[in-house]
Design a protein around this motif. Structure first.
Motif, PDB file in Angstrom:
ATOM      1  N   UNK A  98     104.685 -11.643  27.838  1.00  0.00           N
ATOM      2  CA  UNK A  98     105.019 -10.341  28.395  1.00  0.00           C
ATOM      3  C   UNK A  98     103.960  -9.343  27.962  1.00  0.00           C
ATOM      4  N   UNK A  99     103.429  -8.594  28.917  1.00  0.00           N
ATOM      5  CA  UNK A  99     102.410  -7.598  28.611  1.00  0.00           C
ATOM      6  C   UNK A  99     102.634  -6.372  29.475  1.00  0.00           C
ATOM      7  N   UNK A 100     102.314  -5.218  28.927  1.00  0.00           N
ATOM      8  CA  UNK A 100     102.484  -3.975  29.662  1.00  0.00           C
ATOM      9  C   UNK A 100     101.578  -2.895  29.119  1.00  0.00           C
ATOM     10  N   UNK A 105     102.222  -0.316  33.972  1.00  0.00           N
ATOM     11  CA  UNK A 105     101.884  -1.660  34.430  1.00  0.00           C
ATOM     12  C   UNK A 105     102.651  -2.673  33.573  1.00  0.00           C
ATOM     13  N   UNK A 106     102.987  -3.779  34.182  1.00  0.00           N
ATOM     14  CA  UNK A 106     103.664  -4.798  33.391  1.00  0.00           C
ATOM     15  C   UNK A 106     103.651  -6.144  34.089  1.00  0.00           C
ATOM     16  N   UNK A 107     103.660  -7.216  33.295  1.00  0.00           N
ATOM     17  CA  UNK A 107     103.738  -8.574  33.826  1.00  0.00           C
ATOM     18  C   UNK A 107     104.538  -9.423  32.852  1.00  0.00           C
ATOM     19  N   UNK A 108     105.378 -10.276  33.391  1.00  0.00           N
ATOM     20  CA  UNK A 108     106.206 -11.167  32.586  1.00  0.00           C
ATOM     21  C   UNK A 108     106.119 -12.566  33.184  1.00  0.00           C
ATOM     22  N   UNK A 109     105.755 -13.546  32.358  1.00  0.00           N
ATOM     23  CA  UNK A 109     105.621 -14.930  32.821  1.00  0.00           C
ATOM     24  C   UNK A 109     106.450 -15.840  31.930  1.00  0.00           C
ATOM     25  N   UNK A 110     107.175 -16.763  32.559  1.00  0.00           N
ATOM     26  CA  UNK A 110     107.982 -17.725  31.803  1.00  0.00           C
ATOM     27  C   UNK A 110     107.842 -19.113  32.400  1.00  0.00           C
ATOM     28  N   UNK A 111     107.763 -20.098  31.515  1.00  0.00           N
ATOM     29  CA  UNK A 111     107.706 -21.499  31.917  1.00  0.00           C
ATOM     30  C   UNK A 111     108.781 -22.247  31.139  1.00  0.00           C
ATOM     31  N   UNK A 112     109.663 -22.917  31.852  1.00  0.00           N
ATOM     32  CA  UNK A 112     110.750 -23.676  31.248  1.00  0.00           C
ATOM     33  C   UNK A 112     110.585 -25.151  31.587  1.00  0.00           C
ATOM     34  N   UNK A 113     110.571 -25.983  30.558  1.00  0.00           N
ATOM     35  CA  UNK A 113     110.453 -27.428  30.723  1.00  0.00           C
ATOM     36  C   UNK A 113     111.748 -28.096  30.286  1.00  0.00           C
ATOM     37  N   UNK A 114     112.274 -28.984  31.105  1.00  0.00           N
ATOM     38  CA  UNK A 114     113.483 -29.745  30.802  1.00  0.00           C
ATOM     39  C   UNK A 114     113.150 -31.225  30.841  1.00  0.00           C
ATOM     40  N   UNK A 115     113.505 -31.924  29.763  1.00  0.00           N
ATOM     41  CA  UNK A 115     113.297 -33.370  29.697  1.00  0.00           C
ATOM     42  C   UNK A 115     114.475 -34.031  29.005  1.00  0.00           C
ATOM     43  N   UNK A 116     114.769 -35.242  29.425  1.00  0.00           N
ATOM     44  CA  UNK A 116     115.872 -35.987  28.817  1.00  0.00           C
ATOM     45  C   UNK A 116     116.601 -36.821  29.845  1.00  0.00           C
ATOM     46  N   UNK A 117     117.895 -36.963  29.659  1.00  0.00           N
ATOM     47  CA  UNK A 117     118.727 -37.758  30.559  1.00  0.00           C
ATOM     48  C   UNK A 117     120.032 -37.026  30.831  1.00  0.00           C
ATOM     49  N   UNK A 127     110.082 -28.696  35.672  1.00  0.00           N
ATOM     50  CA  UNK A 127     109.341 -27.522  35.221  1.00  0.00           C
ATOM     51  C   UNK A 127     109.648 -26.368  36.167  1.00  0.00           C
ATOM     52  N   UNK A 128     110.043 -25.231  35.605  1.00  0.00           N
ATOM     53  CA  UNK A 128     110.289 -24.017  36.378  1.00  0.00           C
ATOM     54  C   UNK A 128     109.401 -22.908  35.838  1.00  0.00           C
ATOM     55  N   UNK A 129     108.649 -22.271  36.733  1.00  0.00           N
ATOM     56  CA  UNK A 129     107.776 -21.161  36.350  1.00  0.00           C
ATOM     57  C   UNK A 129     108.180 -19.905  37.123  1.00  0.00           C
ATOM     58  N   UNK A 130     108.242 -18.792  36.402  1.00  0.00           N
ATOM     59  CA  UNK A 130     108.610 -17.515  37.009  1.00  0.00           C
ATOM     60  C   UNK A 130     107.637 -16.444  36.556  1.00  0.00           C
ATOM     61  N   UNK A 131     107.296 -15.552  37.482  1.00  0.00           N
ATOM     62  CA  UNK A 131     106.416 -14.447  37.143  1.00  0.00           C
ATOM     63  C   UNK A 131     106.907 -13.169  37.821  1.00  0.00           C
ATOM     64  N   UNK A 132     106.937 -12.083  37.060  1.00  0.00           N
ATOM     65  CA  UNK A 132     107.283 -10.769  37.571  1.00  0.00           C
ATOM     66  C   UNK A 132     106.173  -9.800  37.179  1.00  0.00           C
TER      67      UNK A 132
END
Length: 261
Positions: free
Chosen positions: A24-26, A35-47, A68-73
């Motif tokens: 996160x930066x602003x 100004x602002x930007x927010x980036x997130x990356x979520x990784x899920x592994x398993x069964x 893998x889910x990536x989000x950016x605002x």
């Protein structure tokens, strides 16, 4: 009659791990620009567990998970004493590295080739949206705000073959992928009018449009990898909604509020 069931059983405990990384930066300039930007990356592994069937027989399967889910605002805003304006972007992308699961049929096969089954998993997709919003307050009498957003959703993962059973024969598919696309447009305008301390009026207009541009195709399903079923069409629905609201509140001297809308 499953004489080899007990010696074939193995203990299994499904586990799922999730890791999220964020940035996160602003910045702000002269109390006007923001100004602002927010980036997130979520990784899920398993069964995890999922049910599957061959018509009248069913199993619960341990499914491998690798997502893998990536989000950016991102936002850019400007502020004055009486008004405020912001432009924003939202994007998300979902990738599924475990796109299918194949399993052996523990029961007696009903037809030739019915000893294995296959299921597709959640397909990868992405969403992008641009938003323009603002607020205007020329004085105590009036406050107005608005929002306009344009977005697009897409899903274009390659289809699996219609069946894993070689005895079913060739089953023609209408396309290599869904080529799914949905365009969205929604907006809202809201005004608050206060001619006095006792009376306030709120007016609102809204519009919501969902244009599903996914092609309509004719598919030939194969039930449980066993038998060809009658053809079916996918049904991409669209909708359009528009409306408004009006509400007035009047406060009387004895503490009572009368509302109409």
């Amino acid at each position: 009659g499953m004489s080899q069931l007990d010696p074939s059983l193995k203990r299994f405990s499904p586990t799922l791990e999730r890791e999220t990384y964020g940035l996160n930066a602003g910045a702000r300039r002269n109390d006007r620009w923001d100004y602002g930007v927010d980036f997130r990356r979520t990784e899920q592994q398993g069964t995890r567990l999922q049910g599957a069937s061959f018509l009248n027989t069913a199993v619960v399967l341990p499914i491998g998970v690798d997502r893998v889910t990536e989000r950016m605002d991102a936002r850019l805003s400007y502020r004055e004493d009486r008004w405020y304006l912001q432009a924003a972007y939202h994007g998300s992308q979902f990738d599924n590295n475990a796109d299918s699961v194949t399993w052996d049929n523990p029961f007696s096969a009903l037809v030739e080739g019915g000893d294995r089954g296959r299921l597709a998993q959640e397909p990868g997709n992405d969403f992008h949206q641009l938003t323009l919003s603002g607020r205007w307050q020329p004085g105590r009498l009036l406050q107005a705000s608005g929002r306009l957003a344009v977005g697009r959703l897409r899903q274009d993962e390659a289809f699996l073959p219609a069946t894993i059973n070689p005895w079913v024969g060739d089953v023609n598919q209408p396309a290599l992928s869904l080529d799914g696309r949905v365009d969205t447009l929604n907006g809202q305008v809201r005004a608050l009018i206060q001619p006095g301390l006792a009376l306030s009026v709120v007016a609102e207009l809204y519009y919501d449009d969902r244009d599903n541009r996914t092609p309509r195709s004719e598919f030939t399903p194969v039930r449980s990898d066993l038998a060809v079923a009658p053809t079916q069409f996918n049904r991409p629905y669209s909708f359009e909604r528009a409306g408004g609201k009006l509400r007035a509140d009047l406060k009387t001297g004895d503490g009572t509020t009368v509302s109409a809308g």
